[in-house]
Design a protein around this motif. Sequence first.
Motif, PDB file in Angstrom:
ATOM      1  N   ALA A 275      -2.293  -1.357  -7.173  1.00  0.00           N
ATOM      2  CA  ALA A 275      -1.964  -0.488  -6.610  1.00  0.00           C
ATOM      3  C   ALA A 275      -3.341  -0.722  -4.988  1.00  0.00           C
ATOM      4  O   ALA A 275      -4.002   0.130  -6.042  1.00  0.00           O
ATOM      5  CB  ALA A 275      -0.980   1.095  -6.313  1.00  0.00           C
ATOM      6  N   LYS A 276      -2.614  -1.827  -3.791  1.00  0.00           N
ATOM      7  CA  LYS A 276      -4.082  -1.618  -3.445  1.00  0.00           C
ATOM      8  C   LYS A 276      -4.162  -0.545  -1.770  1.00  0.00           C
ATOM      9  O   LYS A 276      -3.073  -0.158  -1.778  1.00  0.00           O
ATOM     10  CB  LYS A 276      -3.760  -2.671  -2.889  1.00  0.00           C
ATOM     11  N   GLY A 277      -5.046  -0.339  -0.846  1.00  0.00           N
ATOM     12  CA  GLY A 277      -5.002   0.534  -0.278  1.00  0.00           C
ATOM     13  C   GLY A 277      -4.713   1.631  -0.300  1.00  0.00           C
ATOM     14  O   GLY A 277      -3.793   2.528   0.227  1.00  0.00           O
TER      15      GLY A 277
ATOM     16  N   LEU B   7       0.065  -4.627  -6.080  1.00  0.00           N
ATOM     17  CA  LEU B   7       1.334  -4.938  -4.088  1.00  0.00           C
ATOM     18  C   LEU B   7       0.503  -4.109  -3.097  1.00  0.00           C
ATOM     19  O   LEU B   7      -0.496  -3.426  -3.034  1.00  0.00           O
ATOM     20  CB  LEU B   7       2.590  -3.083  -5.224  1.00  0.00           C
ATOM     21  N   ASP B   8       1.357  -5.036  -2.142  1.00  0.00           N
ATOM     22  CA  ASP B   8       0.743  -4.636  -1.199  1.00  0.00           C
ATOM     23  C   ASP B   8       0.802  -2.946  -0.383  1.00  0.00           C
ATOM     24  O   ASP B   8       1.456  -2.726  -0.884  1.00  0.00           O
ATOM     25  CB  ASP B   8       2.060  -5.052   0.105  1.00  0.00           C
ATOM     26  N   ARG B   9      -0.069  -3.486   0.113  1.00  0.00           N
ATOM     27  CA  ARG B   9      -0.920  -1.480   0.778  1.00  0.00           C
ATOM     28  C   ARG B   9       0.598  -1.012   1.957  1.00  0.00           C
ATOM     29  O   ARG B   9       0.898   0.520   1.248  1.00  0.00           O
ATOM     30  CB  ARG B   9      -1.497  -1.666   1.867  1.00  0.00           C
TER      31      ARG B   9
ATOM     32  N   ASP C 170      -1.541 -11.607  -5.011  1.00  0.00           N
ATOM     33  CA  ASP C 170      -1.629 -10.710  -4.280  1.00  0.00           C
ATOM     34  C   ASP C 170      -0.245 -10.290  -3.158  1.00  0.00           C
ATOM     35  O   ASP C 170       0.044 -10.789  -2.665  1.00  0.00           O
ATOM     36  CB  ASP C 170      -2.854 -11.130  -3.413  1.00  0.00           C
ATOM     37  N   ASP C 171      -0.665  -8.861  -2.738  1.00  0.00           N
ATOM     38  CA  ASP C 171      -0.277  -8.483  -1.862  1.00  0.00           C
ATOM     39  C   ASP C 171       1.532  -8.820  -1.777  1.00  0.00           C
ATOM     40  O   ASP C 171       2.461  -8.958  -1.195  1.00  0.00           O
ATOM     41  CB  ASP C 171      -0.155  -9.487  -0.354  1.00  0.00           C
ATOM     42  N   PHE C 172       1.999  -8.300  -2.950  1.00  0.00           N
ATOM     43  CA  PHE C 172       3.514  -8.568  -3.596  1.00  0.00           C
ATOM     44  C   PHE C 172       3.988  -7.687  -3.121  1.00  0.00           C
ATOM     45  O   PHE C 172       3.397  -6.672  -2.905  1.00  0.00           O
ATOM     46  CB  PHE C 172       3.209  -8.162  -4.892  1.00  0.00           C
TER      47      PHE C 172
HETATM   48 MG    MG Z   1      -3.652  -7.818   2.220  1.00  0.00          MG
END
Ligand code: MG
Length: 289
Positions: free
Chosen positions: A233-235, A198-200, A176-178
């Motif tokens: 892809a996050k955020g 991937l980190d936001r 997480d949060d790569f």
């Molecule tokens: Mg985070």
Amino acid sequence: RAKQGGRGRHCAFDEGLHVETRARREMEVALRQAIENGELELAFQPEVNAGNDRIICLEALLRWNTREHGQLSPGRFLSLAEESRLILPIGEWVLEEACRLAAQWPANLRVAVNISGRQLLDPHFIDHVVKALSVSTLAPQRLVLEVRESAFQRDAGSVRAMLERVVALGCTVTLDDFGSGPSALTHLCELRYAGLKLDRGLIKGAAAGNPESVAMIRAAVALADNLEMTVTAKGVESETDLDVATGLGCGRIQGSCYGSPMRLSEVEQLFGRTEVLPQPGPDEAIVAV
Ligand code: MG
Ligand code: C2E
Ligand code: MG
């Protein structure tokens, strides 16, 4: 700043500090009671297959309904939980609750649980996973554990050994949060991660035209392709974010553009509108958004 105003100011600062410590201690006492008082709750956020808009997984996100301050997100109490080791009983509750609920969801839909480094250093962690799975009868393949690279800061060997035991149970582990902190390529190859999230900040950077962010996402996608990992892809909030993420090859999307964290009742409504595929493939969930 404390010294600036001379003596009086100094005292005010000390007092402020004192008030803060006391507030923290009060919060710790309250958090200790939170499980028995039934104040903890899970919110769920969909992770979607960008190719067909189907939900693959729901990520469980912890919420604390306090009497005094209303509902708190993890940012407000997670560090306290980790420092006080309350994260151990809380994490155990999260695992059991997430598995219990997921066992009632449409088959093939997975649940992801965030795990702190502290939890992975607890030798009983594996027993908690086994218990959560057996009590709920959830198939291990439907449980995803999300770990951050910072979880390896202390005693990386033990953390890795614990994650290997989790993988041996049939569960999957994602990183997480790569891209949010220092990361080592060797590290990625040492464990069979199922995916990278991937980190936001990377998506935001790429959407703003930052070439370093674009390069990092490209590198992550190439690496993941070779290691047979998925990339999320996050955020992802706007159409632009979405275009950038999919354009760079992220196969999965999580963010407010598809759905913000929701209450269990909303999750269940989603299932009411379920579109069932006759024979879902291994990577295809059955809920359309
Ligand atoms: Mg985070
Ligand atoms: P995370 O794993 O990176 O989870 C995603 C966070 O981003 C969530 O914050 C979510 O509400 C937020 N988010 C989702 N979509 C968007 C978006 O489009 N835009 C923006 N700006 N934010 C978005 P939340 O729920 O406050 O959780 C924060 C972090 O707390 C999580 O980050 C995770 O690392 C940790 N956490 C949450 N639940 C647990 C838990 O049960 N156990 C442990 N150990 N950690 C947890
Ligand atoms: Mg997460």
